[in-house]
Design a protein around this motif. Structure first.
Motif, PDB file in Angstrom:
ATOM      1  N   ASN A 149       0.839  -1.209   0.000  1.00  0.00           N
ATOM      2  CA  ASN A 149       0.000   0.000   0.000  1.00  0.00           C
ATOM      3  C   ASN A 149       0.867   1.251   0.000  1.00  0.00           C
ATOM      4  O   ASN A 149       0.644   2.175  -0.779  1.00  0.00           O
ATOM      5  CB  ASN A 149      -0.893   0.039   1.242  1.00  0.00           C
ATOM      6  CG  ASN A 149      -2.134  -0.807   1.065  1.00  0.00           C
ATOM      7  OD1 ASN A 149      -2.404  -1.301  -0.017  1.00  0.00           O
ATOM      8  ND2 ASN A 149      -2.881  -0.980   2.146  1.00  0.00           N
ATOM      9  N   SER A 206      -6.889   2.885  -7.283  1.00  0.00           N
ATOM     10  CA  SER A 206      -6.633   1.599  -6.650  1.00  0.00           C
ATOM     11  C   SER A 206      -6.736   0.464  -7.666  1.00  0.00           C
ATOM     12  O   SER A 206      -5.938  -0.462  -7.661  1.00  0.00           O
ATOM     13  CB  SER A 206      -7.627   1.394  -5.519  1.00  0.00           C
ATOM     14  OG  SER A 206      -7.542   0.092  -5.070  1.00  0.00           O
ATOM     15  N   LEU A 241      -9.289  -5.226  -0.286  1.00  0.00           N
ATOM     16  CA  LEU A 241      -9.387  -6.265   0.753  1.00  0.00           C
ATOM     17  C   LEU A 241      -8.131  -6.320   1.626  1.00  0.00           C
ATOM     18  O   LEU A 241      -8.146  -6.901   2.710  1.00  0.00           O
ATOM     19  CB  LEU A 241      -9.614  -7.644   0.114  1.00  0.00           C
ATOM     20  CG  LEU A 241     -10.978  -7.866  -0.520  1.00  0.00           C
ATOM     21  CD1 LEU A 241     -11.031  -9.201  -1.231  1.00  0.00           C
ATOM     22  CD2 LEU A 241     -12.077  -7.809   0.538  1.00  0.00           C
ATOM     23  N   LEU A 268      -6.320  -4.210   3.567  1.00  0.00           N
ATOM     24  CA  LEU A 268      -6.326  -3.747   4.963  1.00  0.00           C
ATOM     25  C   LEU A 268      -7.325  -4.512   5.824  1.00  0.00           C
ATOM     26  O   LEU A 268      -7.113  -4.681   7.029  1.00  0.00           O
ATOM     27  CB  LEU A 268      -6.608  -2.244   5.025  1.00  0.00           C
ATOM     28  CG  LEU A 268      -5.445  -1.336   4.580  1.00  0.00           C
ATOM     29  CD1 LEU A 268      -5.840   0.128   4.667  1.00  0.00           C
ATOM     30  CD2 LEU A 268      -4.208  -1.582   5.441  1.00  0.00           C
TER      31      LEU A 268
END
Ligand SMILES: Nc1ncnc2c1ncn2[C@@H]1O[C@H](COP(=O)(O)OP(=O)(O)OP(=O)(O)O)[C@@H](O)[C@H]1O
Ligand SMILES: [Mg+2]
Length: 460
Positions: free
Chosen positions: A359, A412, A420, A422
């Motif tokens: 991320n 994203s 999904l 996190l």
């Protein structure tokens, strides 16, 4: 009746006096020796007085006390007792009366205890309860009901249900329970303060031993959490279908184009096959994430904790992460304090690091920096992943751990994200009895903090 006769002692005394006077007058006819006569009369009066007092004390007084005790018992004072010393039948009567009083007071205590127990149960049940008689008057409402509808017990008890309860569904439940003489079930929403609650109501008729309808009991269950779960499940199914639809549509579309002739053109063949490959890869990732989540959530899920060396674990994941950082033009630094070890599920901790670092790299632009630090903090191991990337707004921060939530869906999706990552991290942290938090500001980067217990909490 003359007031004199209400007081027996005075009445006897008056009778005695009259008797002495009459005997005196009669004796005066026989003798003229008034001194002797007077003395005899005085002695007679005295003896009779003593006898009378004795009789009074022995019989009349205990009977008076007994009668007073019976009066008290009739008034419901079961703690009253006779302490008068007596003998013979009176003593026997007193003992029996005391035993009766003791039994009654025992009975009263038992009854009180039973009533207390019943009201404790009724008041502490997690469902609202209302008792209505056959005429529609409310006899009882419990604490939970009051917390659902407000006010206090006196606002309901003693009133007709339709005068104090405005809810149409409750009216229908009572009426149908009375009419059909069977259990009736409905549900409705009720706004308490600003919260909307989903309530299920069951109306059950009450019959006496002869089978005659005597009223109804209403049970109200707060089913908000069930409704929310149902909504979440529906949302989840909708989200999964949506996420699956995109790559599948793409795969089908490009395969069809190839079959329709594009396969003969080498360049198109390569390009479309690459797209099909990428989309299948994405699909595979999504399915793996969904499986991971469902395994973590399964009731029978068991962590396999072992000795995890954080240095070694970081070394194992770094090659992949470093490559991603390089591709994104990002400087990656790691600072794992030597000998940081913990009892945890190594593979899952790896997943935490991979997801957080991926991320950080994905949401940080060119020339950005991402930093991983691992160190002890008290009884916990503190894993910190900081970046100086795009950051997250305050309102989005509270939602990023939800499944499928992405701040910027387009961005994203470009990075292959499904939202999904996190959710999985949060689940892993929770099954380890740890906690996760995030500090972030738009355009000012984000820092994720994960705390995991050094030792297995279950074994300490
Ligand atoms: N370090 C970060 N900086 C900025 N935004 C972030 C960061 N980490 C997560 N986010 C935001 O939180 C959202 C949820 O992250 P999450 O990892 O769950 O999903 P994802 O990265 O979109 O997809 P994936 O399932 O592939 O991880 C992201 O879409 C992004 O908007
Ligand atoms: Mg992610």
């Amino acid at each position: 009746m003359l007031p004199l006769f209400k007081k027996p002692l005075l009445a006897y005394h008056a009778g005695l006096f009259i008797l002495v006077v009459v005997t005196g007058i009669a004796a005066a006819q026989l003798t003229s020796e008034y001194i002797i006569l007077g003395s005899i009369l005085f002695v007679e009066y005295f003896i009779l007085l003593v006898i009378m007092l004795h009789v009074y004390d022995k019989f009349m007084k205990p009977i008076k006390k007994t009668s007073h005790t019976v009066d008290e018992l009739l008034k419901g004072n079961y703690r009253v007792r006779i302490h008068h010393s007596a003998s013979g039948r009176i003593a026997e009567l007193n003992n029996k009366l005391n035993a009766l009083a003791r039994n009654l007071s025992e009975f009263e205590i038992q009854e009180q205890m039973q009533e207390d127990r019943l009201s404790t149960v009724i008041d502490n049940t997690q469902s609202g309860l209302v008792l209505i008689d056959e005429k529609g008057y409310i006899h009882l409402v419990n604490r939970k009901f009051i917390s659902m509808f407000g006010g206090n017990a006196h606002d309901y008890q003693g009133y007709l249900y339709y005068d104090v309860l405005a809810n149409e569904t409750i009216h229908a439940t009572v009426q149908e329970a009375f009419l059909y003489e069977k259990n009736i079930k409905y549900s409705f929403t009720q706004t308490i303060d600003i919260d909307t609650k989903y309530i299920e109501i069951v109306g059950a008729p009450i019959f006496n031993e002869r089978g005659i309808l005597k009223g109804a009991v209403l049970l109200l269950y707060d089913i908000t959490h069930l409704k929310k779960l149902e909504l979440m499940r529906k949302d989840f199914v909708a989200n999964v279908s949506h996420e699956l639809k995109t790559p599948i549509t793409s795969i089908t579309g490009f395969a069809e184009t190839l079959l329709n002739g594009a396969k003969d053109d080498d360049e198109s063949l390569d390009r479309f096959l690459k797209i099909i490959y990428d989309e299948s890869f994405r699909l595979q990732g999504l399915i793996e994430d969904l499986l991971t989540l469902s395994r973590l959530e399964a009731d029978e899920f068991q962590l396999t904790r072992s000795h995890v060396d954080m240095n070694q674990l970081t070394e194992e994941i770094l090659p992949v992460i470093e490559q991603r950082a390089k591709q994104g033009g990002i400087t990656l630094t790691t600072n794992v304090k030597n000998d940081t070890t913990l009892k945890a599920d190594g593979e899952r901790v790896k997943q935490i690091l991979i997801n957080l670092l991926t991320n950080a790299i994905s949401y940080t632009g060119q020339n950005g920096t991402v930093n991983l630090t691992v160190a002890y903090e008290g009884e916990m191991v503190h894993i910190q992943v900081a970046d100086d990337g795009i950051g997250i707004s305050q309102q989005a921060v509270t939602r990023i751990f939800e499944r499928f939530y992405r701040v910027d869906k387009a961005r994203s999706r470009n990075t292959g994200g499904t939202g999904l990552g996190l959710a999985i991290v949060k689940h892993i942290v929770e099954v380890h009895d740890g906690n996760i938090s995030v500090e972030s500001e738009p355009d000012n980067g984000s820092t994720f903090h994960v705390y995991l217990p050094k030792n297995d909490p279950a074994s300490s």
